[in-house]
Design an enzyme around this catalytic site. Structure first.
Site, mmCIF file in Angstrom:
data_model
loop_
_atom_site.group_PDB
_atom_site.id
_atom_site.type_symbol
_atom_site.label_atom_id
_atom_site.label_comp_id
_atom_site.label_asym_id
_atom_site.label_seq_id
_atom_site.Cartn_x
_atom_site.Cartn_y
_atom_site.Cartn_z
ATOM 1 N N ALA A 29 -12.499 8.702 -20.812
ATOM 2 C CA ALA A 29 -13.022 9.134 -19.618
ATOM 3 C C ALA A 29 -14.743 8.726 -19.532
ATOM 4 O O ALA A 29 -15.205 8.601 -18.334
ATOM 5 C CB ALA A 29 -13.122 10.620 -19.477
ATOM 6 N N ARG A 31 -15.769 6.062 -20.266
ATOM 7 C CA ARG A 31 -15.925 4.709 -20.202
ATOM 8 C C ARG A 31 -16.791 4.055 -18.960
ATOM 9 O O ARG A 31 -16.726 4.653 -17.684
ATOM 10 C CB ARG A 31 -14.565 3.956 -19.894
ATOM 11 C CG ARG A 31 -14.425 2.359 -19.766
ATOM 12 C CD ARG A 31 -12.775 2.143 -19.895
ATOM 13 N NE ARG A 31 -12.157 2.634 -18.477
ATOM 14 C CZ ARG A 31 -11.586 2.063 -17.538
ATOM 15 N NH1 ARG A 31 -11.557 0.738 -17.640
ATOM 16 N NH2 ARG A 31 -11.025 2.797 -16.680
ATOM 17 N N ALA A 61 2.418 0.534 20.351
ATOM 18 C CA ALA A 61 2.291 -0.856 20.265
ATOM 19 C C ALA A 61 3.902 -1.572 21.164
ATOM 20 O O ALA A 61 3.786 -2.749 21.411
ATOM 21 C CB ALA A 61 2.950 -1.533 18.687
ATOM 22 N N HIS A 116 -7.049 14.058 16.908
ATOM 23 C CA HIS A 116 -7.333 12.684 16.163
ATOM 24 C C HIS A 116 -8.391 12.962 14.689
ATOM 25 O O HIS A 116 -8.167 12.180 13.899
ATOM 26 C CB HIS A 116 -8.116 11.509 17.171
ATOM 27 C CG HIS A 116 -8.361 10.300 16.411
ATOM 28 N ND1 HIS A 116 -7.425 9.462 16.496
ATOM 29 C CD2 HIS A 116 -9.301 9.953 15.887
ATOM 30 C CE1 HIS A 116 -7.695 8.347 16.081
ATOM 31 N NE2 HIS A 116 -9.009 8.434 15.527
ATOM 32 N N ASN A 156 0.824 9.003 3.717
ATOM 33 C CA ASN A 156 -0.115 8.311 3.156
ATOM 34 C C ASN A 156 -1.285 8.648 3.829
ATOM 35 O O ASN A 156 -1.664 8.281 4.979
ATOM 36 C CB ASN A 156 0.308 6.702 3.437
ATOM 37 C CG ASN A 156 1.309 6.235 2.500
ATOM 38 O OD1 ASN A 156 1.807 6.885 1.444
ATOM 39 N ND2 ASN A 156 2.220 5.466 3.367
ATOM 40 N N GLY A 162 -3.111 2.707 2.166
ATOM 41 C CA GLY A 162 -2.289 1.940 3.048
ATOM 42 C C GLY A 162 -2.060 2.402 4.244
ATOM 43 O O GLY A 162 -1.299 2.097 5.047
ATOM 44 N N SER A 164 -2.923 2.880 8.185
ATOM 45 C CA SER A 164 -3.542 2.195 9.001
ATOM 46 C C SER A 164 -4.030 2.597 10.206
ATOM 47 O O SER A 164 -4.784 2.131 11.143
ATOM 48 C CB SER A 164 -2.707 0.980 9.404
ATOM 49 O OG SER A 164 -1.598 1.314 9.939
ATOM 50 N N GLN A 171 5.188 10.369 7.492
ATOM 51 C CA GLN A 171 6.414 9.765 7.978
ATOM 52 C C GLN A 171 7.698 10.299 7.269
ATOM 53 O O GLN A 171 7.569 10.989 6.375
ATOM 54 C CB GLN A 171 6.136 8.070 7.205
ATOM 55 C CG GLN A 171 5.132 7.476 7.968
ATOM 56 C CD GLN A 171 5.076 6.014 7.534
ATOM 57 O OE1 GLN A 171 6.176 5.438 7.809
ATOM 58 N NE2 GLN A 171 4.213 5.378 6.913
ATOM 59 N N HIS A 284 10.502 16.240 -2.652
ATOM 60 C CA HIS A 284 11.675 15.854 -3.210
ATOM 61 C C HIS A 284 12.405 17.171 -3.072
ATOM 62 O O HIS A 284 12.145 18.448 -3.563
ATOM 63 C CB HIS A 284 11.324 15.329 -4.646
ATOM 64 C CG HIS A 284 11.300 14.148 -4.874
ATOM 65 N ND1 HIS A 284 10.613 13.406 -5.977
ATOM 66 C CD2 HIS A 284 11.166 13.216 -3.965
ATOM 67 C CE1 HIS A 284 10.611 12.168 -5.945
ATOM 68 N NE2 HIS A 284 10.919 12.066 -4.478
ATOM 69 N N HIS A 299 10.221 20.884 -4.202
ATOM 70 C CA HIS A 299 9.006 20.468 -4.573
ATOM 71 C C HIS A 299 8.326 19.375 -3.879
ATOM 72 O O HIS A 299 8.991 18.382 -3.333
ATOM 73 C CB HIS A 299 8.947 20.439 -6.256
ATOM 74 C CG HIS A 299 9.712 18.904 -6.681
ATOM 75 N ND1 HIS A 299 11.037 18.969 -6.794
ATOM 76 C CD2 HIS A 299 9.118 17.767 -7.032
ATOM 77 C CE1 HIS A 299 11.398 17.861 -7.073
ATOM 78 N NE2 HIS A 299 10.280 17.054 -7.604
HETATM 79 O O1 G1P Z 1 4.346 2.414 7.616
HETATM 80 P P1 G1P Z 1 2.928 2.137 7.388
HETATM 81 O O2 G1P Z 1 2.089 3.316 7.681
HETATM 82 O O3 G1P Z 1 2.337 0.944 8.199
HETATM 83 O O4 G1P Z 1 2.906 1.407 6.053
HETATM 84 C C1 G1P Z 1 2.384 2.128 4.936
HETATM 85 O O5 G1P Z 1 3.304 3.036 4.342
HETATM 86 C C2 G1P Z 1 4.576 2.447 3.937
HETATM 87 C C3 G1P Z 1 5.545 3.377 3.432
HETATM 88 O O6 G1P Z 1 4.989 3.896 2.244
HETATM 89 C C4 G1P Z 1 4.232 0.908 2.916
HETATM 90 O O7 G1P Z 1 5.376 0.185 2.805
HETATM 91 C C5 G1P Z 1 3.213 0.091 3.531
HETATM 92 O O8 G1P Z 1 2.876 -0.696 2.469
HETATM 93 C C6 G1P Z 1 1.814 1.047 3.975
HETATM 94 O O9 G1P Z 1 0.802 0.245 4.606
HETATM 95 O O1 G1P Z 2 -9.594 -1.790 -19.612
HETATM 96 P P1 G1P Z 2 -10.099 -2.244 -18.266
HETATM 97 O O2 G1P Z 2 -10.254 -3.739 -17.981
HETATM 98 O O3 G1P Z 2 -11.537 -1.633 -18.356
HETATM 99 O O4 G1P Z 2 -9.317 -1.540 -17.474
HETATM 100 C C1 G1P Z 2 -8.477 -1.961 -16.433
HETATM 101 O O5 G1P Z 2 -7.116 -2.404 -17.102
HETATM 102 C C2 G1P Z 2 -6.502 -1.239 -17.822
HETATM 103 C C3 G1P Z 2 -5.129 -1.664 -18.274
HETATM 104 O O6 G1P Z 2 -4.296 -2.077 -17.335
HETATM 105 C C4 G1P Z 2 -6.354 -0.004 -16.800
HETATM 106 O O7 G1P Z 2 -5.827 1.279 -17.317
HETATM 107 C C5 G1P Z 2 -7.564 0.455 -15.948
HETATM 108 O O8 G1P Z 2 -7.506 1.446 -14.946
HETATM 109 C C6 G1P Z 2 -8.136 -1.089 -15.307
HETATM 110 O O9 G1P Z 2 -9.361 -0.719 -14.766
#
Ligand code: G1P
Ligand code: G1P
Lengths: 349, 349
Positions: A29, A31, A61, A116, A156, A162, A164, A171, A284, A299
């Site tokens: 931690a 690092r 849309a 909003h 999300n 992700g 938007s 969803q 789930h 859960h």
């Molecule tokens: O459906 P959205 O909100 O446009 O899209 C978002 O949720 C989806 C479901 O987890 C993902 O596949 C998309 O990559 C993410 O951008």
């Molecule tokens: O070891 P690094 O380059 O500091 O860290 C990066 O690679 C690691 C291994 O995939 C990951 O665990 C870290 O979250 C990422 O930031």
């Protein structure tokens, strides 16, 4: 040779829901971080945004107008990942390498409220109860469609996840097959049930309530905890205390208790780094394939990416994608930090 | 009822390496994007950066000076996720919910060259051959340590993949257990081998070479292809044509062919969106536990997140975390787009 100290020594923990391991590196931690910082919007959102395609009365849309809705509002996703069409298909069972099958499904968007600017922790409990009743209705309606065997409710939250459109929404993707993660979970719940004649998550919750160290919030009907095998820094799970396989089995009291713990948990999240805390969350529960599914226990998972601050997240990248998930802070430490957070939202202080 | 059209209809594909499915939504590529844009650095890097802790001669976080290295350079990670200490530990086999075990391991950093500004596609083939020989040496040296049973070689490229230093480098995490993803892959390779008395990935490669549609590059010894079950938009896999279980079995010709295909593939990647293309990549091969492992076939995965442009990535979030991976563009389309890209780097045009 030292004795194993789970709070200090690198170790692996086992996730019985997925039959997977996670690498825990408590000492890491400290690092230093020179990598990517996330941008967070500190802009105060208006109650109504005329350019938002989720706000009441606005045009989406596809040219359709949203109604002037007053509580939560559900519509069919304009860019759904699945379609409802029935497709003719003959399965080639000799196929090993090019196995594919058409998938039918329905994607819906659930606007949490007309506002909003109101995320879950900023809503009042009755407003959240209303979302839960919407989820119940959707689970029932979608689940009743003959070809729908699974209903995935999720959110999300935040652009880093992700999302938007900042208008608070979740969803629902309902489909004919059990998605990979759900099928794995079900298989593990089932073998536990067959072996022990009891429910894995109920037994787990009992054990956690006794130990206390990973419990974040507890009320009469639910607990929120950091799973022993959590992979995200502040991952949590809300579990119902009663053996309930699906959201439609909640009593009125349980709906209120669930809304209350949702508000408390997301408030603690926001307070942690004084930011609108990003996450993906989802429920789930039993599939809607008509089975009894006693192995299931309702859960909800929260997978939040932030690690050290409002702008530094955990990256699940090279080692994690090719090897296994890895975490720095221990689940016990995360639970203690979340527990300490106030139940009053930082914006209201 | 229409006949199933894999290029148009939503469907699921099966991944025999992981025994998982991916949801493919070909029609969804036209979805508008108002979400997060990644920041990309267009800043031209210097050949040598006095503040970089990976450049030759500079001081690292732990106070040690890097040597004035002239090709690739390996050192022990100053913030390793695992430690080498042997820990005393008694396994409680009755444990279901709180199963943990100490993990020993070694983490190393591999600087690709002294040049702060040269990524893989910008290096010459002999320089890349040199990296491959370094990987061979590390696989041997680390694998020879009695408690090391698996050596994971990988690269996180670009800040969007959690890379915190732009000086081109990869990592090696070697450890006593098989990481989750590797263990799953091995189990699936093994059952195929037992059932068919042949190698899954060799048979798969033969089938793909016949079909041609997902092949991106082919030379005498290797092919780069977009797997039928790829989850990332431009995910690829490099597979050796000969049945080779580990990197140390390459002939000199194979080392050259591997370096060549690495340069070509990463050049096509950079050319796709005229940007230094971010990805996590890594090698899957036989573990170093002393077994023969005929079920294994040397291969390298590339998991790049970009979807539509240098700044818009695919988010694996809510549905993907709780349900299963989902992609918009088909693997066949991605392969065709990558194939079209020039082998000459856009910076040299
Ligand atoms: O459906 P959205 O909100 O446009 O899209 C978002 O949720 C989806 C479901 O987890 C993902 O596949 C998309 O990559 C993410 O951008
Ligand atoms: O070891 P690094 O380059 O500091 O860290 C990066 O690679 C690691 C291994 O995939 C990951 O665990 C870290 O979250 C990422 O930031």
């Amino acid at each position: 040779m030292r004795n194993f100290d789970i709070n200090e020594d690198p170790h692996r923990r086992y996730n019985p829901l997925l039959n997977e391991w996670v690498l825990v590196s408590p000492h890491r931690a400290k690092r230093p971080w020179q990598g990517q910082n996330e941008t967070i919007s500190t802009e105060k959102l208006p109650e109504y945004d005329p350019t938002c395609y989720l706000c009441p009365g606005n045009v989406r849309a596809n040219g359709v107008n949203n109604p002037n809705y007053e509580s939560s509002f559900v519509f069919e996703n304009d860019f759904a990942a699945m379609k409802q069409d029935e497709i003719m298909f003959e399965d080639d069972i000799r196929q090993t390498f090019f196995k594919a099958q058409p998938e039918r499904g329905i994607s819906r968007v659930v606007c949490f409220s007309p506002r909003h600017d109101l995320t879950l922790p900023e809503m009042e409990v009755p407003g959240i109860e209303n979302i839960i009743r919407t989820w119940q209705k959707e689970y029932t309606d979608l689940g009743n469609i003959d070809y729908i065997n699974h209903v995935q409710i999720f959110e999300n939250k935040g652009s880093v996840m992700g999302c938007s459109n900042p208008h608070p929404h979740g969803q629902i993707w309902a489909q004919s097959s059990l998605p990979t993660q759900v099928e794995k979970t079900q298989n593990n719940l089932k073998s536990y049930f067959t072996k022990n004649n009891s429910n894995l998550l109920q037994d787990y919750l009992q054990a956690e309530l006794k130990k206390e160290e990973r419990i974040v919030i507890e009320n009469d009907h639910f607990a929120a905890l950091v799973p022993f095998w959590a992979i995200w820094p502040y991952e949590t799970m809300i579990i119902s205390k009663r053996h309930i396989t699906k959201i439609t089995d909640f009593t009125a009291d349980e709906v209120t208790a669930y809304a209350t713990i949702l508000k408390q948990l997301t408030t603690k999240y926001d307070n942690l780094f004084s930011t609108s805390f990003p996450y993906s969350s989802g429920i789930h529960q039993a599939p809607t394939d008509g089975g009894k599914h006693e192995e299931w226990q309702f859960h909800m998972h929260f997978y939040p990416p932030l690690l050290r601050s409002a702008t530094v997240k955990k990256f699940m990248v090279g080692y994690e994608m090719l090897g296994e998930s890895q975490r720095d802070i221990t689940p016990e430490k995360s639970a203690a930090i979340l527990r300490e957070q106030s139940d009053i939202h930082y914006k209201n202080k």
